[in-house]
Design a protein around this motif. Structure first.
Motif, PDB file in Angstrom:
ATOM      1  N   PHE A  11       0.834  -1.210   0.000  1.00  0.00           N
ATOM      2  CA  PHE A  11       0.000   0.000   0.000  1.00  0.00           C
ATOM      3  C   PHE A  11       0.867   1.257   0.000  1.00  0.00           C
ATOM      4  CE2 PHE A  11      -2.346   3.399   2.038  1.00  0.00           C
ATOM      5  CZ  PHE A  11      -3.610   3.307   1.475  1.00  0.00           C
ATOM      6  N   LEU A  12       1.842   1.334   0.901  1.00  0.00           N
ATOM      7  CA  LEU A  12       2.639   2.557   1.045  1.00  0.00           C
ATOM      8  C   LEU A  12       3.610   2.752  -0.117  1.00  0.00           C
ATOM      9  CD1 LEU A  12       3.370   2.453   4.890  1.00  0.00           C
ATOM     10  CD2 LEU A  12       1.732   3.892   3.667  1.00  0.00           C
ATOM     11  N   SER A  13       4.210   1.678  -0.608  1.00  0.00           N
ATOM     12  CA  SER A  13       5.136   1.839  -1.742  1.00  0.00           C
ATOM     13  C   SER A  13       4.386   2.281  -2.988  1.00  0.00           C
ATOM     14  CB  SER A  13       5.902   0.538  -2.004  1.00  0.00           C
ATOM     15  OG  SER A  13       5.016  -0.532  -2.294  1.00  0.00           O
ATOM     16  N   SER A  14       3.171   1.741  -3.207  1.00  0.00           N
ATOM     17  CA  SER A  14       2.367   2.166  -4.365  1.00  0.00           C
ATOM     18  C   SER A  14       1.890   3.598  -4.199  1.00  0.00           C
ATOM     19  CB  SER A  14       1.163   1.230  -4.528  1.00  0.00           C
ATOM     20  OG  SER A  14       1.580  -0.099  -4.763  1.00  0.00           O
ATOM     21  N   ALA A  15       1.503   3.966  -2.971  1.00  0.00           N
ATOM     22  CA  ALA A  15       1.081   5.346  -2.726  1.00  0.00           C
ATOM     23  C   ALA A  15       2.214   6.319  -3.014  1.00  0.00           C
ATOM     24  CB  ALA A  15       0.607   5.492  -1.275  1.00  0.00           C
ATOM     25  N   ALA A  76      16.264   2.192  -1.559  1.00  0.00           N
ATOM     26  CA  ALA A  76      16.673   2.771  -2.844  1.00  0.00           C
ATOM     27  C   ALA A  76      15.597   3.705  -3.387  1.00  0.00           C
ATOM     28  CB  ALA A  76      16.951   1.658  -3.847  1.00  0.00           C
ATOM     29  N   GLY A  77      14.328   3.322  -3.202  1.00  0.00           N
ATOM     30  CA  GLY A  77      13.241   4.200  -3.651  1.00  0.00           C
ATOM     31  C   GLY A  77      13.251   5.528  -2.930  1.00  0.00           C
ATOM     32  N   GLY A  78      13.534   5.499  -1.603  1.00  0.00           N
ATOM     33  CA  GLY A  78      13.628   6.750  -0.856  1.00  0.00           C
ATOM     34  C   GLY A  78      14.785   7.609  -1.316  1.00  0.00           C
ATOM     35  N   ALA A  79      15.959   6.974  -1.527  1.00  0.00           N
ATOM     36  CA  ALA A  79      17.132   7.725  -1.983  1.00  0.00           C
ATOM     37  C   ALA A  79      16.892   8.336  -3.359  1.00  0.00           C
ATOM     38  CB  ALA A  79      18.354   6.805  -2.017  1.00  0.00           C
ATOM     39  N   LEU A  80      16.273   7.561  -4.255  1.00  0.00           N
ATOM     40  CA  LEU A  80      15.990   8.078  -5.601  1.00  0.00           C
ATOM     41  C   LEU A  80      14.940   9.184  -5.564  1.00  0.00           C
ATOM     42  CD1 LEU A  80      16.052   4.693  -7.518  1.00  0.00           C
ATOM     43  CD2 LEU A  80      17.646   6.598  -7.841  1.00  0.00           C
ATOM     44  N   SER A  81      14.042   9.151  -4.580  1.00  0.00           N
ATOM     45  CA  SER A  81      13.098  10.257  -4.420  1.00  0.00           C
ATOM     46  C   SER A  81      13.836  11.542  -4.071  1.00  0.00           C
ATOM     47  CB  SER A  81      12.079   9.924  -3.316  1.00  0.00           C
ATOM     48  OG  SER A  81      11.323   8.778  -3.655  1.00  0.00           O
ATOM     49  N   PRO A 170       9.797  19.997   0.203  1.00  0.00           N
ATOM     50  CA  PRO A 170       9.747  19.339   1.514  1.00  0.00           C
ATOM     51  C   PRO A 170       8.892  18.076   1.511  1.00  0.00           C
ATOM     52  CG  PRO A 170       9.516  21.705   1.769  1.00  0.00           C
ATOM     53  CD  PRO A 170       9.448  21.427   0.300  1.00  0.00           C
ATOM     54  N   THR A 171       7.808  18.069   0.736  1.00  0.00           N
ATOM     55  CA  THR A 171       6.965  16.876   0.674  1.00  0.00           C
ATOM     56  C   THR A 171       7.742  15.702   0.082  1.00  0.00           C
ATOM     57  OG1 THR A 171       4.997  18.253   0.385  1.00  0.00           O
ATOM     58  CG2 THR A 171       4.805  15.937  -0.204  1.00  0.00           C
ATOM     59  N   ILE A 172       8.470  15.953  -1.011  1.00  0.00           N
ATOM     60  CA  ILE A 172       9.256  14.882  -1.621  1.00  0.00           C
ATOM     61  C   ILE A 172      10.318  14.381  -0.655  1.00  0.00           C
ATOM     62  CG2 ILE A 172      10.944  14.386  -3.445  1.00  0.00           C
ATOM     63  CD1 ILE A 172       9.330  16.185  -5.291  1.00  0.00           C
ATOM     64  N   ARG A 173      10.955  15.297   0.070  1.00  0.00           N
ATOM     65  CA  ARG A 173      11.991  14.873   1.026  1.00  0.00           C
ATOM     66  C   ARG A 173      11.397  14.060   2.165  1.00  0.00           C
ATOM     67  NH1 ARG A 173      13.961  20.843   0.350  1.00  0.00           N
ATOM     68  NH2 ARG A 173      15.444  20.604  -1.372  1.00  0.00           N
ATOM     69  N   VAL A 174      10.232  14.435   2.642  1.00  0.00           N
ATOM     70  CA  VAL A 174       9.572  13.657   3.705  1.00  0.00           C
ATOM     71  C   VAL A 174       9.229  12.261   3.194  1.00  0.00           C
ATOM     72  CG1 VAL A 174       7.480  13.462   5.097  1.00  0.00           C
ATOM     73  CG2 VAL A 174       8.709  15.636   4.986  1.00  0.00           C
ATOM     74  N   VAL A 175       8.732  12.172   1.961  1.00  0.00           N
ATOM     75  CA  VAL A 175       8.461  10.865   1.367  1.00  0.00           C
ATOM     76  C   VAL A 175       9.736  10.029   1.319  1.00  0.00           C
ATOM     77  CG1 VAL A 175       7.830   9.688  -0.782  1.00  0.00           C
ATOM     78  CG2 VAL A 175       6.461  11.606   0.033  1.00  0.00           C
ATOM     79  N   GLY A 176      10.833  10.661   0.912  1.00  0.00           N
ATOM     80  CA  GLY A 176      12.107   9.943   0.870  1.00  0.00           C
ATOM     81  C   GLY A 176      12.533   9.439   2.233  1.00  0.00           C
ATOM     82  N   VAL A 177      12.416  10.285   3.256  1.00  0.00           N
ATOM     83  CA  VAL A 177      12.805   9.889   4.616  1.00  0.00           C
ATOM     84  C   VAL A 177      11.935   8.730   5.098  1.00  0.00           C
ATOM     85  CG1 VAL A 177      12.805  10.635   7.024  1.00  0.00           C
ATOM     86  CG2 VAL A 177      13.765  12.127   5.263  1.00  0.00           C
ATOM     87  N   LEU A 178      10.635   8.812   4.872  1.00  0.00           N
ATOM     88  CA  LEU A 178       9.735   7.749   5.321  1.00  0.00           C
ATOM     89  C   LEU A 178      10.024   6.427   4.621  1.00  0.00           C
ATOM     90  CD1 LEU A 178       6.346   9.698   5.575  1.00  0.00           C
ATOM     91  CD2 LEU A 178       7.855   8.992   7.438  1.00  0.00           C
ATOM     92  N   LEU A 179      10.321   6.491   3.331  1.00  0.00           N
ATOM     93  CA  LEU A 179      10.643   5.265   2.599  1.00  0.00           C
ATOM     94  C   LEU A 179      11.927   4.639   3.109  1.00  0.00           C
ATOM     95  CD1 LEU A 179       9.716   6.372  -1.042  1.00  0.00           C
ATOM     96  CD2 LEU A 179       8.567   4.586   0.296  1.00  0.00           C
ATOM     97  N   ALA A 181      13.277   5.011   6.109  1.00  0.00           N
ATOM     98  CA  ALA A 181      13.028   4.475   7.455  1.00  0.00           C
ATOM     99  C   ALA A 181      12.250   3.168   7.383  1.00  0.00           C
ATOM    100  CB  ALA A 181      12.270   5.504   8.284  1.00  0.00           C
ATOM    101  N   MET A 182      11.241   3.121   6.506  1.00  0.00           N
ATOM    102  CA  MET A 182      10.461   1.899   6.358  1.00  0.00           C
ATOM    103  C   MET A 182      11.332   0.771   5.799  1.00  0.00           C
ATOM    104  SD  MET A 182       6.711   1.461   4.618  1.00  0.00           S
ATOM    105  CE  MET A 182       7.232   1.922   2.969  1.00  0.00           C
ATOM    106  N   GLY A 183      12.224   1.131   4.869  1.00  0.00           N
ATOM    107  CA  GLY A 183      13.114   0.124   4.300  1.00  0.00           C
ATOM    108  C   GLY A 183      14.086  -0.439   5.312  1.00  0.00           C
ATOM    109  N   VAL A 184      14.658   0.424   6.142  1.00  0.00           N
ATOM    110  CA  VAL A 184      15.588  -0.034   7.170  1.00  0.00           C
ATOM    111  C   VAL A 184      14.866  -0.937   8.174  1.00  0.00           C
ATOM    112  CG1 VAL A 184      17.042   0.688   9.097  1.00  0.00           C
ATOM    113  CG2 VAL A 184      17.151   1.922   6.915  1.00  0.00           C
ATOM    114  N   GLY A 185      13.681  -0.499   8.619  1.00  0.00           N
ATOM    115  CA  GLY A 185      12.919  -1.303   9.568  1.00  0.00           C
ATOM    116  C   GLY A 185      12.529  -2.654   8.988  1.00  0.00           C
ATOM    117  N   THR A 186      12.122  -2.667   7.714  1.00  0.00           N
ATOM    118  CA  THR A 186      11.739  -3.924   7.064  1.00  0.00           C
ATOM    119  C   THR A 186      12.939  -4.855   6.919  1.00  0.00           C
ATOM    120  OG1 THR A 186       9.990  -2.781   5.839  1.00  0.00           O
ATOM    121  CG2 THR A 186      10.708  -4.911   4.990  1.00  0.00           C
TER     122      THR A 186
END
Length: 495
Positions: A11-15, A76-81, A170-179, A181-186
């Protein structure tokens, strides 16, 4: 892995993919404008990324344990964002006013990779959850539906809420940070305590983030519609130029509101003077406010005039008040909202003049260029009222011809002002620029317009009658059902 957790990852990666798609238009606008071609490039690029990511992610999920892939894909998706921002700034500076091909190249360079990598999460999660081939249809269908739901929610939240409330970068950067963080946790969870993220990966993410924050921001102000900035005229200290995305949109002299800097605003002034040579007040409807140049001009030159301004962007109203000398009052009223929505709110036969100066990029917004909209403008003016419209076109000038044909289908009398030799053969490159179309149901004061123009020591060309009909030829009349404005418009040569 619990079903709820896998559903959340999909859900979150597609969003995130659709958040980037919506924000791409605002990120690209300062460099290539906002046109149908830009939206086409964005949609095509994101779809290409989704298609490639689905294939590529599935291929890797068959080759390696998906537990080792999902976390890195998200990181990688967060970094590329993060990287979308410096890529657009670095390439976009050299591609201002780009054509369709270079717009696609810029969009592809910035947004294909993050869309592909984030989409690869879904097939990896499917492979992880698919323990029994008899459940293939159920698992694939459920996760595909969840991914689509994420894309829908990402679209709605971004388009309706984020764009209006938070700046794009800032929105794109927040998306990158969340991705990330989610990637590291996963990765930590799925690898069961083993080293989840390498030092090199973390360094790469940090570098991508630093590049993102170091990127130059071309906007002083940003709204849901425009990237805006105000520049001081070095040669005229009281002059202020308003830039919207790629265009110097308006010019106001804070000390002298009678000063009209742009040629097309001077032509507006010529028509106004011809209509009211002794400074009589005029009731005027303005479609597009921008820097509110013409309402302030009318206030100064034709005291007692009343101006109603239809401006789509509330930010521009605030900016005009804060930096461009605008004082709203009984004689200048601003109504915010799309002109197709706000125009029906004005009274019939209430105006002597309509000034149509609404632009999206270099084009009149298509829904403000149709016969259906011009009929609303014809209703707004009294029988002797005049409509003046600013149009930009070059080369064959197919859009100008179509707009003239459309105007002639609504108003009884039509003329157009242009620079000398601006109406030459269609196959001559370089012809064009700004034009002002003049229309009314009553005979136009063309001799007076020409006299005022000459008195300014100008030799501009005023086309009307048989010469205008020959110029228009068999041009199409634009309607709400058929208005290919972006396709008809010829850009500045060699842009």
């Amino acid at each position: 892995m619990p079903a709820l957790a896998t559903a959340l990852l999909v859900f979150l990666s597609s969003a995130a993919v659709l958040v980037l798609e919506i924000l791409a238009a605002r990120l690209l606008a300062p460099y290539v404008g906002v046109t149908l071609e830009v939206y086409t490039a964005i949609i095509g690029t994101i779809l290409a990324g989704i298609a490639f990511g689905s294939w590529w992610g599935g291929k890797w999920a068959d080759r390696r344990d998906p537990r080792l892939l999902i976390g890195p894909f998200l990181i990688a998706g967060g970094a590329l964002s993060f990287v979308t921002i410096p890529v657009v700034d670095a390439l976009g500076t050299g591609l201002r006013g780009a054509n369709a091909l270079t717009t696609v190249v810029l969009t592809f360079a910035a947004f294909f990779a993050p869309a592909a990598v984030l989409t690869a999460v879904t097939p990896a999660v499917i492979k992880l959850e698919l323990a029994d081939l008899d459940q293939t249809g159920r698992v694939v269908g459920r996760l595909s539906a969840i991914g689509t739901a994420g894309a829908i929610i990402g679209t709605f939240v971004t388009g309706f809420l984020l764009v209006a409330a938070v700046p794009t970068r800032p929105t794109i950067r927040v998306v990158g940070v969340l991705l990330v963080a989610m990637g590291v946790g996963t990765a930590v969870w799925l690898r069961g305590g083993r080293q989840a993220v390498s030092t090199g990966t973390l360094v790469a993410v940090v570098v991508a983030g630093l590049f993102s924050f170091a990127a130059r921001h071309p906007c002083d102000y940003e709204s849901a519609y425009y990237c805006a900035r105000v520049e001081v005229d070095a040669e005229r200290p009281s002059g202020r130029a308003l830039w919207l995305d790629t265009m110097r949109h308006s010019y106001v002299d804070l000390d002298d509101p009678t000063h009209l800097e742009f040629t097309y605003t001077q032509w507006f002034g010529d028509v106004i003077t011809a209509m009211a040579p002794d400074g009589e007040p005029l009731r005027t409807l303005h479609v597009g406010g921008g820097g509110f140049t013409m309402p302030q001009y009318l206030r100064a030159v034709h005291p007692g005039s009343r101006s109603t301004v239809l401006e789509v962007d509330p930010l521009l109203v605030e900016l005009a008040q804060d930096e461009l000398g605008l004082e709203l009052g009984g004689d200048i009223e601003a109504r915010t909202g799309d002109a197709r929505v706000t125009a029906p709110t004005v009274d019939a036969d209430a105006f002597d003049l309509v000034v149509n100066d609404a632009f999206g990029g270099v084009a009149v917004p298509w829904h403000l260029a149709t016969r259906d909209f011009l009929e609303k403008m014809d209703r707004a003016v009294d029988h002797e009222g005049v409509l003046v419209t600013n149009v930009i076109d070059y080369g064959p000038r197919d859009f100008l011809r179509a707009y003239l044909a459309t105007t002639g289908a609504v108003f009884d009398h039509v003329a157009v002002l242009g620079r000398p030799d601006a109406f030459g053969p269609r196959d001559r490159r370089g012809l064009g620029g700004n034009y002002v179309v003049i229309a009314s149901d009553a005979p136009l004061p063309l001799d007076a317009v020409a006299d005022v123009n000459r008195n300014r020591a100008q030799v501009d060309e005023l086309l009307h009658g048989d010469a205008l009909r020959d110029f228009v030829g068999d041009a199409v009349v634009l309607t709400d059902d058929y208005a290919p404005v972006d396709q008809l418009l010829t850009p500045l040569p060699d842009a």
